[in-house]
Design a protein around this motif. Structure first.
Motif, mmCIF file in Angstrom:
data_model
loop_
_atom_site.group_PDB
_atom_site.id
_atom_site.type_symbol
_atom_site.label_atom_id
_atom_site.label_comp_id
_atom_site.label_asym_id
_atom_site.label_seq_id
_atom_site.Cartn_x
_atom_site.Cartn_y
_atom_site.Cartn_z
ATOM 1 N N ASP A 97 33.411 49.279 32.447
ATOM 2 C CA ASP A 97 34.113 48.443 31.857
ATOM 3 C C ASP A 97 33.422 47.050 32.007
ATOM 4 O O ASP A 97 33.749 45.915 31.472
ATOM 5 N N LEU A 124 38.838 42.724 47.729
ATOM 6 C CA LEU A 124 37.694 43.292 47.194
ATOM 7 C C LEU A 124 38.471 43.728 45.623
ATOM 8 O O LEU A 124 38.750 44.463 45.803
ATOM 9 N N LEU A 125 36.864 44.027 45.329
ATOM 10 C CA LEU A 125 37.699 45.139 43.068
ATOM 11 C C LEU A 125 36.670 45.343 43.046
ATOM 12 O O LEU A 125 35.914 44.703 43.088
ATOM 13 N N ARG A 126 36.345 46.766 42.980
ATOM 14 C CA ARG A 126 35.126 47.291 42.683
ATOM 15 C C ARG A 126 35.519 47.626 41.050
ATOM 16 O O ARG A 126 36.236 48.293 40.590
ATOM 17 N N LEU A 127 34.397 46.954 40.197
ATOM 18 C CA LEU A 127 34.461 47.858 38.628
ATOM 19 C C LEU A 127 32.935 48.191 38.541
ATOM 20 O O LEU A 127 31.649 48.315 38.662
ATOM 21 N N TRP A 186 38.803 38.667 32.669
ATOM 22 C CA TRP A 186 40.673 38.410 31.892
ATOM 23 C C TRP A 186 40.444 39.901 31.295
ATOM 24 O O TRP A 186 41.338 40.891 31.696
ATOM 25 N N GLU A 187 39.883 39.954 30.652
ATOM 26 C CA GLU A 187 39.934 41.362 29.643
ATOM 27 C C GLU A 187 39.452 42.939 30.676
ATOM 28 O O GLU A 187 39.977 43.470 30.167
ATOM 29 N N ALA A 188 38.899 42.731 31.155
ATOM 30 C CA ALA A 188 38.605 43.958 32.021
ATOM 31 C C ALA A 188 38.952 44.073 33.302
ATOM 32 O O ALA A 188 39.172 44.928 33.788
ATOM 33 N N ALA A 189 39.792 42.746 33.780
ATOM 34 C CA ALA A 189 40.605 42.986 34.945
ATOM 35 C C ALA A 189 41.384 42.101 35.525
ATOM 36 O O ALA A 189 41.896 41.710 36.989
ATOM 37 N N ARG A 190 42.097 41.202 34.352
ATOM 38 C CA ARG A 190 42.747 40.302 35.089
ATOM 39 C C ARG A 190 42.521 39.453 35.357
ATOM 40 O O ARG A 190 44.064 39.080 36.724
ATOM 41 N N VAL A 191 41.526 38.894 35.949
ATOM 42 C CA VAL A 191 41.006 37.653 37.179
ATOM 43 C C VAL A 191 40.876 36.369 36.094
ATOM 44 O O VAL A 191 40.268 36.681 35.072
#
Lengths: 315, 315
Positions: free
Chosen positions: B35, B28-31, B268-273
């Motif tokens: 962002d 998981l990744l919490r943003l 991509w811009e906010a999280a490199r996903v």
């Protein structure tokens, strides 16, 4: 020589409390050995998913939250990632930022820094020159300097990577980390110390700062070059990190640029992770055999940055 | 009408035990809201980091491990991700695989399928045609068919995504999921049921299978088109998923292709996903306002696939 380390677990825990509400808890991903062509599993910490695309805002926030900030704001010199992190932190805290980059810093990193609202200045051909230019400017304006690696508050912040890795993947025997100026591995050394988890420093053959320093017994200048120079291209490791790293770093190995490119490609093909060259450098050591895990090792790898053109991982 | 659901939490837990040693626990990744330009945080489940680049191997492994496998091996029709997953699972279990894809399946997905050692066959202009061709072939060879969504063992496997999301992020009020044939949201509905976590189905305007089915009260054909058609382009939702989805899906919303592209760029811009269009579709609903979280909602978003050219997220 002063034997009191400049940071310890208490200082790193305090930094974690200071910065955590501004940053992401980056996740782990366990990859099976066969997916990487390795005889053992690897636990990745996906620090490239951190805000601003690298681990750098940990130290930036910790510095900005530890010091009074002058009206002139903050200033930093950076190959790109540190500058982006300082710009990100400054925006979050509502202070102005001025970032000096070398000419080798690519378009993606420049756009990132400017996108966070900082003033970008090209300060010379390499990181060293950009840093000299930023220091002259700081003297002029009175802005708070955030050093890319050789500052206590920066080391404390980067050390929180190890705190999290240790909490989320307890019992690792080895953690592989890419080294440039050494702020990351120095901070992590402050956490792991002489405990059961040993650090393995990985550097490009083109920028062997820590390998050279450990061989010489002190930080000394080393060449700067190769595909990862924009993130790992410090001319020598920091003075503060060196006494932390000496007891905690079990090996300091070098990898060729080709292995870094191979690691970028494999991270994408096996796990849909886009790492920049510096972010793939630690894994490269396993792929090219620069470092081989002993039998029974439980291996962690830090993927420390992803600030590149995403298509470049297949280039 | 038979009111006994075809899967429940026990069946999904059993599937999780069956497949877990072959697959990754995706993180998981919490943003933070700012962002993403949203008024609330979002918890992403990064299922694109799964082996083969999407959630699909969960159902594939569960099917292959639940059934005797004939000498002819396994066969599947797929826009790409399911085919890659079946190929991956077949290779891991040492059985032959034949995968039928439609003409719209791109080079990245074709290469992935062939890279896992499966035989690739282009079976017609769209998924429906490829499936008909694969069924004819299965009759000929006797291979075990792994359906892309409308098969009990597939739904059980996909349901393990919800089991993990629930364990790792308990207390979510809403989970947004992209829907194509509905195997994923159907399996997840089998886990969440009528509990406190509600599912929100997100589909491209060009492939509104579940939105249409819920409006009509039964699975009916819908158009197939748009940027996510290669992963979400089923002609109608599965018969098995529909009674599971009806009570668990709070809303079934549609998003334009432009919002999907925007979500790819922002991830991509906010999280490199790096998400493929279908993988970014769920997030797109928040960005374009097709679904807005009520006050106090705790929102999860499944990023379900990343099988694209990585550079395409900035195209």
């Amino acid at each position: 020589m002063n034997d009191t380390p400049i940071l310890d677990r208490d200082a790193i825990s305090a930094a974690a409390r200071r910065i955590s509400s501004y940053l992401r808890r980056t996740p782990l991903l366990r990859l099976a050995g066969p997916d990487l062509g390795l005889p053992h599993d690897v636990v990745l910490k996906l620090e490239l998913l951190q805000a601003s695309g690298s681990f750098k805002p940990r130290g930036a926030f910790n510095t900005l939250l530890s010091s009074p900030i002058p009206a002139a704001g903050v200033i930093a010199a950076s190959g790109g990632n540190h500058g982006a992190a300082v710009a990100y932190a400054a925006r979050a805290l509502g202070v102005p930022a001025e970032i000096f980059v070398p000419e080798i810093t690519g378009a993606a990193k420049r756009a990132l820094i400017e996108g966070y609202g900082a003033k970008l200045v090209v300060g010379g051909p390499d990181y060293h020159a950009a840093r000299q230019a930023s220091e002259a400017r700081a003297t002029e304006t009175g802005a708070l300097t955030v050093h890319a690696y050789d500052q206590r508050t920066v080391l404390e912040g980067q050390g929180t990577v190890a705190l999290e890795f240790d909490e989320d993947a307890p019992g690792l025997t080895h953690v592989l980390v890419a080294t440039g100026g050494g702020g990351l591995i120095g901070g992590m050394a402050g956490w792991y110390g002489t405990g059961a988890t040993r650090l393995v420093s990985v550097e490009p053959e083109g920028c062997p700062t820590l390998a050279t320093a450990l061989r010489e017994g002190r930080p000394v200048p080393a060449p700067v070059g190769g595909v990862a120079a924009d993130s790992l291209g410090a001319r020598q490791v920091g003075a503060l990190m060196f006494p932390l790293a000496q007891p905690a770093v079990e090996a300091a190995v070098l990898v060729p640029d080709g292995a870094i490119r191979q690691a970028q490609r494999l991270l994408w093909e096996a796990a849909r992770v886009v790492a920049e060259p510096g972010g793939a450098t630690a894994l490269a050591a396993l792929l090219c055999g620069a470092w081989a895990a002993p039998a029974g090792a439980r291996v962690g790898v830090l993927v420390c940055g992803g600030n590149c053109d995403p298509g470049s991982v297949l280039a």
